[in-house]
Write a protein that holds these residues in place. Structure first.
Motif, mmCIF file in Angstrom:
data_model
loop_
_atom_site.group_PDB
_atom_site.id
_atom_site.type_symbol
_atom_site.label_atom_id
_atom_site.label_comp_id
_atom_site.label_asym_id
_atom_site.label_seq_id
_atom_site.Cartn_x
_atom_site.Cartn_y
_atom_site.Cartn_z
ATOM 1 N N ALA A 204 0.763 -1.218 0.111
ATOM 2 C CA ALA A 204 -0.178 0.111 0.112
ATOM 3 C C ALA A 204 0.758 1.386 0.175
ATOM 4 O O ALA A 204 0.649 2.199 -0.758
ATOM 5 C CB ALA A 204 -1.060 -0.026 1.253
ATOM 6 N N TYR A 205 2.105 1.253 0.888
ATOM 7 C CA TYR A 205 2.635 2.396 0.726
ATOM 8 C C TYR A 205 3.352 2.672 -0.264
ATOM 9 O O TYR A 205 3.716 3.841 -0.990
ATOM 10 C CB TYR A 205 3.782 2.176 1.998
ATOM 11 N N THR A 206 3.929 1.484 -0.976
ATOM 12 C CA THR A 206 4.663 1.658 -2.354
ATOM 13 C C THR A 206 3.650 2.264 -3.266
ATOM 14 O O THR A 206 4.038 3.103 -4.118
ATOM 15 C CB THR A 206 5.310 0.355 -2.826
ATOM 16 N N TYR A 207 2.537 1.742 -3.341
ATOM 17 C CA TYR A 207 1.416 2.191 -4.263
ATOM 18 C C TYR A 207 1.194 3.724 -4.340
ATOM 19 O O TYR A 207 1.101 4.366 -5.278
ATOM 20 C CB TYR A 207 0.141 1.226 -4.117
ATOM 21 N N PHE A 208 0.902 4.121 -3.044
ATOM 22 C CA PHE A 208 0.394 5.278 -2.742
ATOM 23 C C PHE A 208 1.518 6.292 -3.206
ATOM 24 O O PHE A 208 1.261 7.237 -3.876
ATOM 25 C CB PHE A 208 0.154 5.630 -1.459
ATOM 26 N N LEU A 209 2.749 6.034 -2.825
ATOM 27 C CA LEU A 209 4.007 7.094 -3.254
ATOM 28 C C LEU A 209 4.170 6.927 -4.567
ATOM 29 O O LEU A 209 4.244 8.110 -5.285
ATOM 30 C CB LEU A 209 5.177 6.453 -2.341
ATOM 31 N N LEU A 210 4.128 5.921 -5.484
ATOM 32 C CA LEU A 210 4.209 5.863 -6.646
ATOM 33 C C LEU A 210 3.003 6.497 -7.493
ATOM 34 O O LEU A 210 3.184 7.416 -8.741
ATOM 35 C CB LEU A 210 4.285 4.165 -7.296
ATOM 36 N N LYS A 211 1.918 6.393 -7.056
ATOM 37 C CA LYS A 211 0.674 7.133 -7.603
ATOM 38 C C LYS A 211 0.960 8.616 -7.621
ATOM 39 O O LYS A 211 0.603 9.531 -8.479
ATOM 40 C CB LYS A 211 -0.559 6.802 -6.593
ATOM 41 N N GLU A 212 1.496 9.100 -6.420
ATOM 42 C CA GLU A 212 1.790 10.387 -6.219
ATOM 43 C C GLU A 212 2.945 10.865 -6.997
ATOM 44 O O GLU A 212 2.895 11.970 -7.779
ATOM 45 C CB GLU A 212 2.130 10.818 -4.657
ATOM 46 N N MET A 213 3.869 9.833 -7.505
ATOM 47 C CA MET A 213 5.126 10.560 -8.156
ATOM 48 C C MET A 213 4.417 10.626 -9.623
ATOM 49 O O MET A 213 4.837 11.475 -10.492
ATOM 50 C CB MET A 213 6.228 9.491 -8.069
ATOM 51 N N LYS A 224 19.865 -1.289 -13.737
ATOM 52 C CA LYS A 224 19.592 -2.557 -14.005
ATOM 53 C C LYS A 224 20.008 -3.383 -12.891
ATOM 54 O O LYS A 224 20.926 -3.247 -12.273
ATOM 55 C CB LYS A 224 20.706 -2.960 -15.073
ATOM 56 N N GLY A 225 19.280 -4.365 -12.592
ATOM 57 C CA GLY A 225 19.214 -5.304 -11.378
ATOM 58 C C GLY A 225 18.339 -4.920 -10.368
ATOM 59 O O GLY A 225 18.457 -5.472 -9.186
ATOM 60 N N SER A 226 17.618 -3.562 -10.518
ATOM 61 C CA SER A 226 16.785 -3.230 -9.175
ATOM 62 C C SER A 226 15.456 -4.151 -9.414
ATOM 63 O O SER A 226 15.131 -4.729 -10.321
ATOM 64 C CB SER A 226 16.211 -1.814 -9.738
ATOM 65 N N LYS A 227 15.287 -4.483 -8.021
ATOM 66 C CA LYS A 227 13.847 -5.398 -8.037
ATOM 67 C C LYS A 227 12.947 -4.353 -6.837
ATOM 68 O O LYS A 227 13.486 -3.995 -6.002
ATOM 69 C CB LYS A 227 14.180 -6.574 -7.274
ATOM 70 N N ILE A 228 11.690 -4.667 -7.161
ATOM 71 C CA ILE A 228 10.741 -4.214 -6.248
ATOM 72 C C ILE A 228 9.961 -5.000 -5.602
ATOM 73 O O ILE A 228 9.214 -6.015 -6.362
ATOM 74 C CB ILE A 228 9.743 -3.285 -6.958
ATOM 75 N N THR A 229 10.315 -5.499 -4.505
ATOM 76 C CA THR A 229 9.576 -6.384 -3.483
ATOM 77 C C THR A 229 8.780 -6.014 -2.598
ATOM 78 O O THR A 229 9.079 -4.762 -1.818
ATOM 79 C CB THR A 229 10.993 -7.150 -2.970
ATOM 80 N N PHE A 247 -0.764 -2.677 -10.322
ATOM 81 C CA PHE A 247 0.344 -2.337 -9.358
ATOM 82 C C PHE A 247 1.519 -2.331 -10.369
ATOM 83 O O PHE A 247 2.551 -1.694 -10.128
ATOM 84 C CB PHE A 247 0.505 -3.223 -8.223
ATOM 85 N N TYR A 248 1.879 -3.406 -10.608
ATOM 86 C CA TYR A 248 3.208 -3.814 -11.495
ATOM 87 C C TYR A 248 3.458 -2.787 -12.746
ATOM 88 O O TYR A 248 4.389 -2.200 -13.238
ATOM 89 C CB TYR A 248 3.300 -5.134 -11.879
ATOM 90 N N SER A 249 2.255 -2.517 -13.701
ATOM 91 C CA SER A 249 2.294 -1.436 -14.550
ATOM 92 C C SER A 249 2.509 0.077 -13.912
ATOM 93 O O SER A 249 3.308 0.533 -14.850
ATOM 94 C CB SER A 249 0.821 -1.172 -15.199
ATOM 95 N N LEU A 250 2.020 0.158 -12.608
ATOM 96 C CA LEU A 250 2.746 1.611 -12.230
ATOM 97 C C LEU A 250 3.968 1.537 -11.905
ATOM 98 O O LEU A 250 4.640 2.558 -12.381
ATOM 99 C CB LEU A 250 1.683 1.797 -11.126
ATOM 100 N N VAL A 251 4.479 0.537 -11.518
ATOM 101 C CA VAL A 251 5.904 0.352 -11.109
ATOM 102 C C VAL A 251 6.759 0.588 -12.402
ATOM 103 O O VAL A 251 7.789 1.230 -12.390
ATOM 104 C CB VAL A 251 6.216 -1.246 -10.601
ATOM 105 N N LYS A 252 6.303 -0.144 -13.176
ATOM 106 C CA LYS A 252 7.040 0.105 -14.771
ATOM 107 C C LYS A 252 6.899 1.358 -15.071
ATOM 108 O O LYS A 252 8.059 1.943 -15.718
ATOM 109 C CB LYS A 252 6.577 -1.012 -15.838
ATOM 110 N N GLU A 253 5.857 2.217 -15.186
ATOM 111 C CA GLU A 253 5.775 3.353 -15.708
ATOM 112 C C GLU A 253 6.466 4.498 -14.751
ATOM 113 O O GLU A 253 7.006 5.434 -15.540
ATOM 114 C CB GLU A 253 4.242 3.680 -15.625
#
Length: 370
Positions: A204-213, A224-229, A247-253
């Protein structure tokens, strides 16, 4: 008491070989159940009141009859089979419901946990010798904080050397403060460097921050080599939960990290087995555990494909009788996955949001009818 079956189970080479380890798992559960029956007065009373003899466990159907311990019970009672001084690790649940379970891990249990994590992380290729920057959407460790999720997050930062650890919830002289702006700047700074990033924490925290960004027009490309866990579920933000693909589409974007570099974990303080999702983002059952889905009214086991309450089983822990724990999660066991693993996978549908176990079935039924 030596536990030869428990030891063999946690020495299993393939961490998802649930097919060839069924007999071993049953024997290990019997071994562990007898140990707790003989060392925990309260657990003995629970089994005696149900007229259940732990030495009678010889099959999976016997494990369905083994009295389960609701997580709510563990939030109101402490069940230990060893003295506290024999437990190097003591941890509490997150206390979303207002009450916290407290469990302990003795040295043999920690050693089994280490072997479990070693094999699971090797299978999922998470070990690395390359230093990374850890961004943790969780609490900065402090001696007053005994939450299991805090200890787990700190432990996660050792699977690759930590160049830096940055916490979203910092400990200050005034207590904990949330500092998501610090995390936002950390992402921006990391995107200009070559050191990979690894995140861990509540989705939830990851999602809320990425949405704000995203709303601010920020689009980065992490090294390269970064991972979102992520792990720990959505807790009190369940109503705002989005599906994994969104969620993962937002991470990619926003961060430029591909779907296959996003990993989610599932687990609980009351059931310290780690579930790591596969490349299709399914939580396969590891060899060290089994899952029973139970009918919300009768608590009878349900066949795979049907939704019910999630009952988690493992013989991992000696310090507390956590053999069979009934959660307040609703889930479904599935048989087929395109990743090739034959172990069933668990889909968590949601949490029934109960205040006590007497309303558990009613709450679950309400969700089922939606």
């Amino acid at each position: 008491m030596k536990k030869k079956y428990v030891r063999k189970l946690f020495n299993t080479k393939h961490p998802y070989d649930t097919i060839n380890t069924t007999e071993l798992f049953v024997n290990a559960m019997r071994e562990n159940a007898i140990f707790h029956y003989n060392h925990s007065k309260e657990y003995k009373q629970i089994l005696d009141s149900a007229s259940f003899d732990p030495s009678s466990i010889t099959s999976m159907s016997d494990l369905e009859r083994l009295p389960f311990i609701p997580t709510l019970y563990l939030k109101n009672h402490q069940l230990f089979s060893k003295p506290l001084w024999k437990m190097p690790i003591k941890a509490t649940s997150s206390g979303t419901s207002g009450k916290k379970s407290k469990i302990g891990l003795d040295v043999p249990s920690l050693w089994r946990g280490f072997k479990m994590i070693k094999r699971l992380f090797s299978y999922h290729k998470l070990w690395s010798i390359r230093p990374v920057t850890y961004i943790i959407f969780g609490y900065e460790p402090n001696r007053k904080n005994q939450a299991g999720i805090t200890k787990t997050a700190k432990g996660f930062t050792y699977i690759a050397p930590a160049k830096k650890r940055i916490y979203a919830i910092r400990y200050t002289k005034d207590g904990y403060v949330v500092d998501l702006d610090r995390i936002k700047q950390a992402f921006i700074d990391a995107s200009k460097k070559r050191t990979p990033v690894r995140t861990i924490g509540f989705p939830a925290y990851t999602y809320f921050l990425l949405k704000e960004m995203k709303a601010e027009g920020i689009k980065l490309k992490l090294p390269k080599g970064s991972k979102i866990t992520v792990g720990g579920g959505w807790k009190q933000f369940y109503a705002e939960k989005v599906d994994k693909q969104e969620f993962y589409s937002l991470v990619k974007e926003v961060l430029g990290v591909e779907d296959y570099d996003c990993v989610e974990f599932f687990g609980a303080v009351e059931h310290p087995v780690l579930y790591t999702d596969c490349r299709h983002h399914h939580f396969h059952i590891p060899a060290y555990a089994r899952v029973i889905i139970r009918d919300v009214d009768t608590f009878h086991s349900l066949p795979n494909g049907q939704m019910g309450l999630v009952n988690l089983l493992t013989p991992m822990v000696d310090a507390s009788p956590l053999l069979s724990v009934m959660t307040d999660d609703l889930g479904i066991l599935h048989d087929h996955c395109e990743c090739g693993l034959e172990s069933p996978w668990l889909e968590i549908i949601g949490r029934v949001g109960i205040k006590d176990i007497t309303t558990c079935a009613a709450g679950a039924e309400e969700m089922l009818n939606k």
